[in-house]
Design an enzyme around this catalytic site. Structure first.
Site, PDB file in Angstrom:
ATOM      1  N   SER A 201       0.847  -1.286   0.082  1.00 65.29           N
ATOM      2  CA  SER A 201       0.038   0.050   0.027  1.00 65.29           C
ATOM      3  C   SER A 201       0.918   1.247  -0.044  1.00 65.29           C
ATOM      4  O   SER A 201       1.635   1.407  -0.919  1.00 65.29           O
ATOM      5  CB  SER A 201      -0.995  -0.187   1.169  1.00 65.29           C
ATOM      6  N   ASP A 358     -10.124  -3.386  -4.934  1.00 62.05           N
ATOM      7  CA  ASP A 358      -9.292  -2.429  -4.575  1.00 62.05           C
ATOM      8  C   ASP A 358      -9.275  -1.159  -5.410  1.00 62.05           C
ATOM      9  O   ASP A 358      -8.890  -1.411  -6.891  1.00 62.05           O
ATOM     10  CB  ASP A 358      -7.843  -2.965  -4.405  1.00 62.05           C
ATOM     11  N   HIS A 388      -8.035  -4.624  -0.502  1.00 60.35           N
ATOM     12  CA  HIS A 388      -6.969  -3.935  -0.090  1.00 60.35           C
ATOM     13  C   HIS A 388      -6.607  -4.484   1.112  1.00 60.35           C
ATOM     14  O   HIS A 388      -7.563  -4.366   2.177  1.00 60.35           O
ATOM     15  CB  HIS A 388      -7.220  -2.605  -0.311  1.00 60.35           C
TER      16      HIS A 388
END
Ligand SMILES: *[C@@H]1O[C@H](CO)[C@@H](O)[C@H](O)[C@H]1NC(C)=O
Ligand SMILES: *[C@@H]1O[C@H](CO)[C@@H](O)[C@H](O)[C@H]1NC(C)=O
Length: 418
Positions: A201, A358, A388
């Protein structure tokens, strides 16, 4: 009795209403995901109230709640030595896995945790909360060190709102440069030819940015063998890619929250959130963006099966003030996807993991495409049932089968390529 029954029914209905969000059936363990998401949403809402009351910045409050609410049991392995130290003033947690008998020098991985440049940590310690020495990432880093016989450097770059962009990038750069010194590599029995950089991320964003910086620095060129980006954040100029449109309200990271993380990273004005969601910061009348548009043009970067019926959102008029006030939006150190081709072509072998559910899916796919066009060897590892953040959910009670599958796939690639 009767009224308590009514009250109970009302509470259950309210709780169900709060927890329930429509999810595609193709997502891994949908009910569990709803529960995890509602806990996370609840934490965000409480943090916003604390912020509103002027008690603390909402991100500090969120970090505190996350770390206190979900106490993880200390995770350790007898085979992995864990040390907290500093690399040139940057805090790091080092996980030293066992050496293979036939290979005295180990692989190593510089790893950056996710959390919107603002939450989570590699070794978070709140002075008033003793058990918080354990990080969410201990488990991932320990297993990586053990399974890959590697040294894993988990970098505790400083977070928003203590510091803002580009301090996070600079922290990671400093720690990485320090580690790459011959005497430091030697101290950890690390093979200078097998050093990788990785992150998930926002950590994937930092890994990608630093890999680009290093390849422009003659002293460090070719020092990184691989980069491995796990559902990375790679651009802030188009919040209407097909994956952003498809996952506006998908758990863990709805679009609004992602845009807010971006604004916070730049210490920007929240008043811009709705306009940025409408791509008003990159409308056709914003001249500064014109040169970058081709690098972000997903009509040419994404395949038909991904574009489906989604249409680009490209307003003719928007708000030129946004880029004037937040010029960092156009910096490749925050949006590695917009780097020039000359920067990309020298990047090391790359692994990019993407999740179907996501908002960031297309950031990863577009970066893979741009790297490939620049001649970089890329593995794009896409998971149809993933959401995610799934890779850190591998343990009871927040274990998801896709969490384990994504992690194993990531480790497998590293075993073969690092
Ligand atoms: C994006 O690419 C498509 C196809 O190559 C092209 O038709 C379109 O004009 C481009 N859009 C922009 C904004 O450059
Ligand atoms: C985007 O910009 C246009 C033109 O300035 C404006 O009319 C519109 O309201 C803006 N959109 C949002 C969501 O603020």
């Amino acid at each position: 009795m009767r009224s308590s029954c009514v009250l109970l029914t009302a509470l259950v209905a309210l709780a169900a209403y709060y927890v329930y969000i429509p999810l595609p059936s193709s997502v891994s363990d949908p009910w569990k995901l709803m529960l995890v998401d509602s806990v996370f949403r609840g934490a965000q809402q409480v943090s916003n109230i604390i912020h509103y009351l002027g008690l603390s910045h909402h991100l500090l409050a969120l970090n505190f709640i996350i770390h206190s609410a979900v106490k993880k049991s200390a995770w350790s392995s007898p085979l992995v030595k864990v040390t907290d130290t500093e690399f040139d003033g940057v805090e790091v947690r080092v996980f030293e896995g066992p050496a293979k008998p036939e290979e005295p020098l180990k692989r190593s991985m510089i790893f950056m945790h996710g959390g919107g440049w603002a939450v989570a940590s590699a070794s978070m310690s709140f002075p008033w909360f003793e058990s918080s020495e354990v990080s969410y990432y201990d488990e991932l880093c320990t297993e990586m060190a053990e399974e890959l016989n590697a040294v894993v450097i988990s970098v505790d770059y400083r977070l928003v709102p203590k510091v803002y962009f580009p301090a996070q990038v600079q922290d990671v750069e400093r720690a990485t440069k320090y580690f790459l010194q011959p005497e430091v590599l030697q101290k950890y029995s690390a093979d200078p030819n097998r050093v990788g950089i990785s992150g998930d991320s926002a950590g994937g964003n930092l890994a990608a940015a630093v890999a680009q910086q290093f390849n422009q620095d003659a002293n460090f060129k070719n020092k990184l063998k691989v980069q491995a980006l796990i559902y990375p954040v790679l651009q802030a100029l188009d919040f209407n890619t097909p994956s952003y449109q498809q996952n506006v309200n998908t758990p863990i990271l709805p679009r609004y929250i992602m845009v807010k993380y971006w604004i916070d990273y730049f210490k920007g004005n929240y008043d811009f959130i709705q306009e940025m969601i409408a791509n008003n910061h990159t409308s056709l009348d914003v001249h500064e963006v014109a040169a970058l548009r081709a690098r972000l043009n997903w009509t040419s970067l994404l395949s038909e099966s991904i574009k489906k019926n989604y249409k680009p959102v490209l307003p003719t008029t928007g708000n030129a003030r946004i880029i004037k006030e937040i010029p960092q939006l156009l910096d490749a150190r925050s949006s590695p996807l917009i780097a020039e081709q000359e920067v990309l072509q020298h990047l090391p072998k790359t692994y990019i993991l993407t999740c179907e559910h996501d908002v960031l899916r297309d950031d990863g796919i577009m970066y893979a495409k741009r790297l490939e066009s620049a001649g970089v060897e890329v593995t794009l590892d896409h998971f149809e049932d993933a959401f995610h953040g799934c890779m850190i959910f591998t343990r009871w009670p927040t274990h998801f089968s896709v969490g384990i599958r994504t992690r194993n796939s990531f480790f497998k690639w590293l075993k073969e390529n690092l």
